[in-house]
Design a protein around this motif. Structure first.
Motif, PDB file in Angstrom:
ATOM      1  N   ALA A   1      -8.042   2.290   8.414  1.00 30.53           N
ATOM      2  CA  ALA A   1      -9.287   2.739   9.032  1.00 30.53           C
ATOM      3  C   ALA A   1     -10.386   1.869   8.429  1.00 30.53           C
ATOM      4  CB  ALA A   1      -9.537   4.213   8.719  1.00 30.53           C
TER       5      ALA A   1
ATOM      6  N   GLY B   1     -16.078   1.957  -3.670  1.00 38.82           N
ATOM      7  CA  GLY B   1     -14.764   2.557  -3.405  1.00 38.82           C
ATOM      8  C   GLY B   1     -14.815   3.768  -2.502  1.00 38.82           C
TER       9      GLY B   1
ATOM     10  N   SER C   1     -14.572   5.728   0.776  1.00 45.00           N
ATOM     11  CA  SER C   1     -13.960   5.454   2.085  1.00 45.00           C
ATOM     12  C   SER C   1     -13.900   6.693   2.976  1.00 45.00           C
ATOM     13  CB  SER C   1     -12.539   4.903   1.900  1.00 45.00           C
ATOM     14  OG  SER C   1     -11.676   5.916   1.448  1.00 45.00           O
TER      15      SER C   1
ATOM     16  N   GLU D   1      -4.316   2.992  -6.821  1.00 47.14           N
ATOM     17  CA  GLU D   1      -5.788   2.947  -6.805  1.00 47.14           C
ATOM     18  C   GLU D   1      -6.342   3.886  -5.735  1.00 47.14           C
ATOM     19  OE1 GLU D   1      -7.783   1.616  -8.934  1.00 47.14           O
ATOM     20  OE2 GLU D   1      -6.459   0.244 -10.008  1.00 47.14           O
ATOM     21  N   THR D   2      -5.608   4.048  -4.652  1.00 43.13           N
ATOM     22  CA  THR D   2      -6.037   4.991  -3.604  1.00 43.13           C
ATOM     23  C   THR D   2      -5.931   6.420  -4.123  1.00 43.13           C
ATOM     24  OG1 THR D   2      -5.519   3.493  -1.804  1.00 43.13           O
ATOM     25  CG2 THR D   2      -5.456   5.848  -1.285  1.00 43.13           C
TER      26      THR D   2
ATOM     27  N   ASP E   1      -9.306   8.477  -4.083  1.00 44.81           N
ATOM     28  CA  ASP E   1      -9.454   9.483  -3.016  1.00 44.81           C
ATOM     29  C   ASP E   1      -8.755  10.808  -3.309  1.00 44.81           C
ATOM     30  OD1 ASP E   1     -10.687   7.410  -1.729  1.00 44.81           O
ATOM     31  OD2 ASP E   1      -9.012   6.962  -0.375  1.00 44.81           O
TER      32      ASP E   1
ATOM     33  N   SER F   1       2.985   1.176 -10.915  1.00 44.34           N
ATOM     34  CA  SER F   1       3.778   0.501 -11.961  1.00 44.34           C
ATOM     35  C   SER F   1       3.703   1.210 -13.301  1.00 44.34           C
ATOM     36  CB  SER F   1       3.266  -0.932 -12.182  1.00 44.34           C
ATOM     37  OG  SER F   1       2.932  -1.547 -10.995  1.00 44.34           O
ATOM     38  N   ARG F   2       2.454   1.552 -13.697  1.00 41.14           N
ATOM     39  CA  ARG F   2       2.231   2.025 -15.077  1.00 41.14           C
ATOM     40  C   ARG F   2       2.049   3.536 -15.171  1.00 41.14           C
ATOM     41  NH1 ARG F   2      -2.833  -1.567 -16.151  1.00 41.14           N
ATOM     42  NH2 ARG F   2      -2.930  -1.616 -13.873  1.00 41.14           N
TER      43      ARG F   2
ATOM     44  N   ARG G   1      -0.118   5.668 -13.666  1.00 36.46           N
ATOM     45  CA  ARG G   1      -1.512   6.070 -13.852  1.00 36.46           C
ATOM     46  C   ARG G   1      -1.892   7.261 -12.977  1.00 36.46           C
ATOM     47  NH1 ARG G   1      -5.354   1.770 -12.595  1.00 36.46           N
ATOM     48  NH2 ARG G   1      -3.782   0.693 -11.345  1.00 36.46           N
TER      49      ARG G   1
ATOM     50  N   ARG H   1       5.346  -5.318 -10.890  1.00 32.69           N
ATOM     51  CA  ARG H   1       5.053  -4.152 -10.052  1.00 32.69           C
ATOM     52  C   ARG H   1       6.252  -3.845  -9.160  1.00 32.69           C
ATOM     53  NH1 ARG H   1      -0.604  -6.777  -9.237  1.00 32.69           N
ATOM     54  NH2 ARG H   1      -1.833  -5.464 -10.617  1.00 32.69           N
ATOM     55  N   PRO H   2       6.327  -2.622  -8.624  1.00 31.97           N
ATOM     56  CA  PRO H   2       7.459  -2.305  -7.743  1.00 31.97           C
ATOM     57  C   PRO H   2       7.595  -3.350  -6.635  1.00 31.97           C
ATOM     58  CG  PRO H   2       6.202  -0.329  -8.225  1.00 31.97           C
ATOM     59  CD  PRO H   2       5.421  -1.471  -8.812  1.00 31.97           C
TER      60      PRO H   2
ATOM     61  N   GLU I   1      -0.396   3.486   4.076  1.00 30.93           N
ATOM     62  CA  GLU I   1      -1.802   3.829   4.336  1.00 30.93           C
ATOM     63  C   GLU I   1      -2.763   3.126   3.375  1.00 30.93           C
ATOM     64  OE1 GLU I   1      -3.172   7.613   5.428  1.00 30.93           O
ATOM     65  OE2 GLU I   1      -1.315   8.215   6.416  1.00 30.93           O
TER      66      GLU I   1
ATOM     67  N   GLY J   1      -4.109   1.169  -0.337  1.00 34.91           N
ATOM     68  CA  GLY J   1      -5.277   0.407   0.066  1.00 34.91           C
ATOM     69  C   GLY J   1      -4.965  -1.050   0.337  1.00 34.91           C
ATOM     70  N   GLY J   2      -5.975  -1.870   0.132  1.00 32.59           N
ATOM     71  CA  GLY J   2      -5.889  -3.269   0.509  1.00 32.59           C
ATOM     72  C   GLY J   2      -4.842  -4.060  -0.249  1.00 32.59           C
ATOM     73  N   ARG J   3      -4.639  -3.728  -1.510  1.00 29.25           N
ATOM     74  CA  ARG J   3      -3.647  -4.489  -2.278  1.00 29.25           C
ATOM     75  C   ARG J   3      -2.229  -4.124  -1.858  1.00 29.25           C
ATOM     76  NH1 ARG J   3      -6.670  -4.140  -8.062  1.00 29.25           N
ATOM     77  NH2 ARG J   3      -7.854  -2.555  -6.942  1.00 29.25           N
ATOM     78  N   ILE J   4      -2.029  -2.864  -1.528  1.00 30.49           N
ATOM     79  CA  ILE J   4      -0.703  -2.451  -1.054  1.00 30.49           C
ATOM     80  C   ILE J   4      -0.445  -3.041   0.338  1.00 30.49           C
ATOM     81  CG2 ILE J   4       0.595  -0.421  -0.241  1.00 30.49           C
ATOM     82  CD1 ILE J   4       0.657  -0.886  -3.333  1.00 30.49           C
TER      83      ILE J   4
HETATM   84  N1  LIG Z   1      -9.998   3.256   4.933  1.00 35.24           N
HETATM   85  C1  LIG Z   1      -8.706   3.303   4.680  1.00 35.24           C
HETATM   86  O1  LIG Z   1      -7.867   3.260   5.590  1.00 35.24           O
HETATM   87  C2  LIG Z   1      -8.245   3.412   3.249  1.00 35.24           C
HETATM   88  C3  LIG Z   1      -6.921   3.771   2.996  1.00 35.24           C
HETATM   89  C4  LIG Z   1      -6.491   3.785   1.668  1.00 35.24           C
HETATM   90  C5  LIG Z   1      -7.363   3.472   0.660  1.00 35.24           C
HETATM   91  N2  LIG Z   1      -8.649   3.160   0.927  1.00 35.24           N
HETATM   92  C6  LIG Z   1      -9.568   2.758  -0.158  1.00 35.24           C
HETATM   93  O2  LIG Z   1      -9.026   1.589  -0.748  1.00 35.24           O
HETATM   94  C7  LIG Z   1      -9.401   1.532  -2.102  1.00 35.24           C
HETATM   95  C8  LIG Z   1      -8.164   1.270  -2.925  1.00 35.24           C
HETATM   96  O3  LIG Z   1      -7.566   0.074  -2.476  1.00 35.24           O
HETATM   97  P1  LIG Z   1      -7.093  -1.021  -3.512  1.00 35.24           P
HETATM   98  O4  LIG Z   1      -6.700  -2.250  -2.767  1.00 35.24           O
HETATM   99  O5  LIG Z   1      -8.136  -1.147  -4.584  1.00 35.24           O
HETATM  100  O6  LIG Z   1      -5.847  -0.338  -4.219  1.00 35.24           O
HETATM  101  P2  LIG Z   1      -4.428   0.211  -3.671  1.00 35.24           P
HETATM  102  O7  LIG Z   1      -3.869  -0.788  -2.721  1.00 35.24           O
HETATM  103  O8  LIG Z   1      -4.574   1.616  -3.252  1.00 35.24           O
HETATM  104  O9  LIG Z   1      -3.585   0.243  -5.013  1.00 35.24           O
HETATM  105  C9  LIG Z   1      -3.377  -0.986  -5.680  1.00 35.24           C
HETATM  106  C10 LIG Z   1      -2.578  -0.722  -6.933  1.00 35.24           C
HETATM  107  O10 LIG Z   1      -1.250  -0.356  -6.597  1.00 35.24           O
HETATM  108  C11 LIG Z   1      -0.427  -0.719  -7.668  1.00 35.24           C
HETATM  109  N3  LIG Z   1       0.772  -1.390  -7.164  1.00 35.24           N
HETATM  110  C12 LIG Z   1       2.049  -0.941  -7.345  1.00 35.24           C
HETATM  111  N4  LIG Z   1       2.907  -1.782  -6.804  1.00 35.24           N
HETATM  112  C13 LIG Z   1       2.201  -2.805  -6.283  1.00 35.24           C
HETATM  113  C14 LIG Z   1       2.567  -3.999  -5.616  1.00 35.24           C
HETATM  114  N5  LIG Z   1       3.855  -4.319  -5.364  1.00 35.24           N
HETATM  115  N6  LIG Z   1       1.595  -4.842  -5.227  1.00 35.24           N
HETATM  116  C15 LIG Z   1       0.295  -4.547  -5.471  1.00 35.24           C
HETATM  117  N7  LIG Z   1      -0.120  -3.432  -6.102  1.00 35.24           N
HETATM  118  C16 LIG Z   1       0.835  -2.560  -6.510  1.00 35.24           C
HETATM  119  C17 LIG Z   1      -1.224  -1.649  -8.587  1.00 35.24           C
HETATM  120  O11 LIG Z   1      -1.600  -0.914  -9.766  1.00 35.24           O
HETATM  121  P3  LIG Z   1      -0.581  -0.972 -11.031  1.00 35.24           P
HETATM  122  O12 LIG Z   1      -0.480  -2.424 -11.387  1.00 35.24           O
HETATM  123  O13 LIG Z   1      -1.218  -0.131 -12.046  1.00 35.24           O
HETATM  124  O14 LIG Z   1       0.713  -0.454 -10.481  1.00 35.24           O
HETATM  125  C18 LIG Z   1      -2.463  -1.962  -7.771  1.00 35.24           C
HETATM  126  O15 LIG Z   1      -3.620  -2.172  -8.550  1.00 35.24           O
HETATM  127  C19 LIG Z   1     -10.067   2.840  -2.430  1.00 35.24           C
HETATM  128  O16 LIG Z   1     -11.467   2.650  -2.451  1.00 35.24           O
HETATM  129  C20 LIG Z   1      -9.681   3.742  -1.287  1.00 35.24           C
HETATM  130  O17 LIG Z   1     -10.698   4.695  -1.024  1.00 35.24           O
HETATM  131  C21 LIG Z   1      -9.110   3.126   2.211  1.00 35.24           C
END
Ligand SMILES: NC(=O)c1ccc[n+]([C@@H]2O[C@H](COP(=O)([O-])OP(=O)(O)OC[C@H]3O[C@@H](n4cnc5c(N)ncnc54)[C@H](OP(=O)(O)O)[C@@H]3O)[C@@H](O)[C@H]2O)c1
Length: 211
Positions: A10, A22, A24, A51-52, A56, A80-81, A83, A121-122, A142, A144-147
């Motif tokens: 979204a 952050g 959303s 991080e999501t 959230d 991974s860790r 958290r 990481r996984p 769903e 966030g951006g890193r996933i």
């Molecule tokens: N609008 C929407 O549709 C929507 C949906 C979801 C989230 N959000 C927003 O997105 C933001 C969070 O997004 P984000 O990109 O910062 O974080 P994210 O994608 O939610 O989480 C990233 C974390 O996942 C962990 N992880 C575990 N396995 C991984 C892998 N194979 N590759 C990468 N990361 C991995 C890592 O932490 P470790 O290294 O500690 O494992 C990494 O820092 C928030 O502000 C949330 O509100 C919006």
């Protein structure tokens, strides 16, 4: 067999999923959110990054309008860790937390160690293998951006459900897909649009992978 993977996002018009702080909830309107719940209701599992969870504190349940009954999907957190806080809404039965460390309890959630990628990481392939072994046939990622980026980089995204709100968040907003380090345009993962329709004030675009 590995599950079919749908990425659901979204975003603002400029493809941002959150503000720079952050925030959303909620970028899209109630109609898009209802559609998101309907998509959850037909998915075997929903997956987010830690991080999501921290930003959230989502429930990731399928909440349909008018109290219609829906089976909640399995909830999966890539963490991974470890958290994920033990008091998080997801730290309960019906949630699978995937770590690359020695498992330890996180509330009532099931914690499982999976193989790590080169960053510790996984690994996406290991996650999909595990979910497939558990009978998950359809997985909705769903964010966030890193996933989103790690699933796209693993060439694991079969379909995209993209809800686009008529707002602009700017370059300091959080990206819907984090760094892919493509360099060249021809390396960009490609998708074919299947449909685009209004969903309240938002636009709902549906894509499938172009293979
Ligand atoms: N609008 C929407 O549709 C929507 C949906 C979801 C989230 N959000 C927003 O997105 C933001 C969070 O997004 P984000 O990109 O910062 O974080 P994210 O994608 O939610 O989480 C990233 C974390 O996942 C962990 N992880 C575990 N396995 C991984 C892998 N194979 N590759 C990468 N990361 C991995 C890592 O932490 P470790 O290294 O500690 O494992 C990494 O820092 C928030 O502000 C949330 O509100 C919006």
């Amino acid at each position: 067999m590995r599950p079919r993977v749908t990425l659901k996002v979204a975003t603002s018009l400029d493809g941002r999923i959150a503000t720079s702080s952050g925030e959303s909830q909620w970028i899209t309107g109630p109609e898009a959110r209802n559609q998101g719940h309907a998509l959850r209701a037909v998915s075997d599992a929903i997956l987010v990054g830690v991080e999501t969870v921290l930003a959230d504190d989502p429930r990731l349940t399928a909440r349909l309008p008018d109290g219609q009954a829906a089976k909640d999907p399995l909830r999966v957190v890539m963490d991974s860790r470890l958290r994920t806080p033990p008091f998080a809404r997801l730290a309960q039965a019906g949630t699978l937390i995937l770590t690359t460390r020695e498992p330890k309890p996180v509330g009532e959630a099931e914690v499982v160690r999976v193989a790590a990628d080169t960053a510790g990481r996984p690994a996406v392939g290991a996650v999909l293998d595990l979910l497939g072994e558990r009978g998950v046939k359809s997985l909705m990622v769903e964010g966030g951006g890193r996933i989103a980026a790690c699933f796209i980089l693993a060439d694991a995204v079969d379909a995209i459900e993209w809800f686009r709100a008529p707002i602009v968040l700017g370059g300091d907003g959080r990206p819907s897909v984090a760094t892919l380090a493509l360099g060249r345009l021809h390396k960009a993962p490609k998708f074919r649009r299947l449909a685009a329709e209004a969903c309240g004030d938002d636009l709902w675009e549906r894509y499938e992978r172009l293979s």
